[in-house]
Scaffold this motif. Structure first.
Motif, PDB file in Angstrom:
ATOM      1  N   MET A 240      26.385   5.599  13.201  1.00  6.09           N
ATOM      2  CA  MET A 240      27.121   6.764  12.716  1.00  6.09           C
ATOM      3  C   MET A 240      27.973   7.346  13.835  1.00  6.09           C
ATOM      4  N   ASP A 254      32.010   3.865   6.479  1.00  6.09           N
ATOM      5  CA  ASP A 254      30.574   4.123   6.336  1.00  6.09           C
ATOM      6  C   ASP A 254      30.017   4.896   7.523  1.00  6.09           C
ATOM      7  N   LYS A 302      27.499   8.939   4.165  1.00  2.00           N
ATOM      8  CA  LYS A 302      26.114   8.956   4.653  1.00  2.00           C
ATOM      9  C   LYS A 302      25.564  10.366   4.833  1.00  2.00           C
TER      10      LYS A 302
END
Length: 368
Positions: A240, A254, A302
């Protein structure tokens, strides 16, 4: 953007959202019927995202808001130093009445050229030295960093984040510290590991630093460099990242949790209007969340809705002045050597923020 500071930064002053500044007023030489010529100097190419992209978006907003009343020109990919001085001088000689130089390394070249063109207004973004016809401005990036740290703290499984940083100047140190404080506000054991690059724009090295940090257990990355390489690396490794300057979901569809963005169009338009109506003044502006100059937005898939709502709630509190990253509560804030930096119940002045040369507890690294 900027280079190492050889002198102590002076205090930045918060002014009203009208972007009014204090200092010497220069009368406008522009006739009402003529468009105001506004120049911009960029330190990198105009990329799809990043530092320069946001300034380019600001220039385009300026053109829209003052359509028919301004004429703009941007010169990009200008190295700091002699090349910058030449480009700034050329813009002034070409009749630009207002020139924005969007990098700290342009500060001294801007001041030198300003002496030669006393009737031209110059604005150095991120600098700290003013003159009668030279103003400075910056965004309180650290406010968005704190908010992004809350998201990182909620989402990290390892409790370790990585930070790829350009130069160890106060603005970047503020960002690292605010990010760590945000993380530790929701996870007191969180750590932030830092890699310094001593450059603003080197995609290959940015990617390498990101890979190194992920190899060291960081599952969330943040950065203050000019490309999207860190975001792309996080996407590749299934980790992330926090976008900086602008939305980077194209590179990390993502990976991106959210973006900390800055917005210059309103400021640019207000300053051009001031030149036109003869009210332009030299001074310093430091705008943040309450001014609409810094935002957290562009949330990725996410990030769960409860975390997004939490971050937005904290952003609202920040806009209202109820939340300040460098304000200690019942517990004092110490640096990563254990030294007391902000006593309980107190906060840092802007002058102290702009002298920041220490890393907060929980940050693994040092200010080089």
């Amino acid at each position: 953007m900027y280079k190492n500071l050889a002198a102590t930064l002076v205090a930045a002053c918060v002014v009203a959202p009208s972007f009014a500044q204090t200092g010497t007023t220069l009368q406008s030489p522009t006739k009402a019927s003529e468009p105001t010529k506004v120049g911009f100097v960029y330190v990198t190419p105009v990329l799809p995202a990043g530092w320069t992209r946001q300034h380019e978006e600001g220039r385009l907003q300026l053109e829209r808001e003052l359509k028919g009343h301004v004429q703009t020109k941007a010169v990009d990919n200008v190295p700091e130093g002699a090349d910058a001085e030449r480009v700034i001088r050329d813009l002034a000689a070409q009749g630009h009445q207002l020139i924005f130089t969007t990098s700290f390394g342009y500060m001294e070249p801007t001041l030198r050229v300003a002496k030669e063109f006393p009737n031209v207004r110059f604005e150095n973004i991120t600098g700290y030295k003013q003159a009668g016809n030279v103003a400075t401005a910056n965004a309180r990036h650290y406010e968005g960093r704190y908010l992004s740290g809350i998201a990182a703290g909620r989402m990290s499984q390892t409790g370790v984040a990585g930070f790829v940083a350009g130069f160890p100047i106060p603005e970047v140190v503020q960002g690292i510290n605010a990010f760590a404080l945000g993380m530790r506000s929701v996870n007191p054991k969180a750590q932030v590991k830092v890699v310094w690059l001593n450059t603003w724009f080197d995609p290959a090295r940015e990617r390498e630093a990101a890979m190194t940090l992920m190899d060291q257990n960081a599952d969330v990355l943040s950065f203050q460099v000019a490309s999207t390489a860190v975001m792309a690396a996080a996407q590749e490794r299934g980790k992330m990242a926090i976008a900086f300057h602008s939305d980077m979901r194209k590179d990390g569809p993502d990976a991106q949790l959210l973006a900390v963005t800055h917005h210059w169009g309103g400021y640019y338009a207000s300053r051009a209007k001031a030149v036109q109506n003869g009210t332009w003044k030299s001074g310093d502006f430091w705008g943040g969340v309450k001014d609409g100059m810094v935002k957290v937005e562009h949330f990725g898939p996410k990030l769960p809705k409860p975390v997004r709502d939490e971050v937005l709630a904290r952003q609202k509190e920040m806009a209202q002045g109820k939340l300040q990253p460098f304000q200690a509560g019942q517990q004092p804030i110490r640096d990563n050597t254990g030294q007391l930096r902000i006593p309980a119940g107190t906060g840092l002045s802007d002058a102290k923020k702009n002298q920041m040369n220490w890393l907060v507890e929980g940050v693994i690294g040092s200010v080089q």
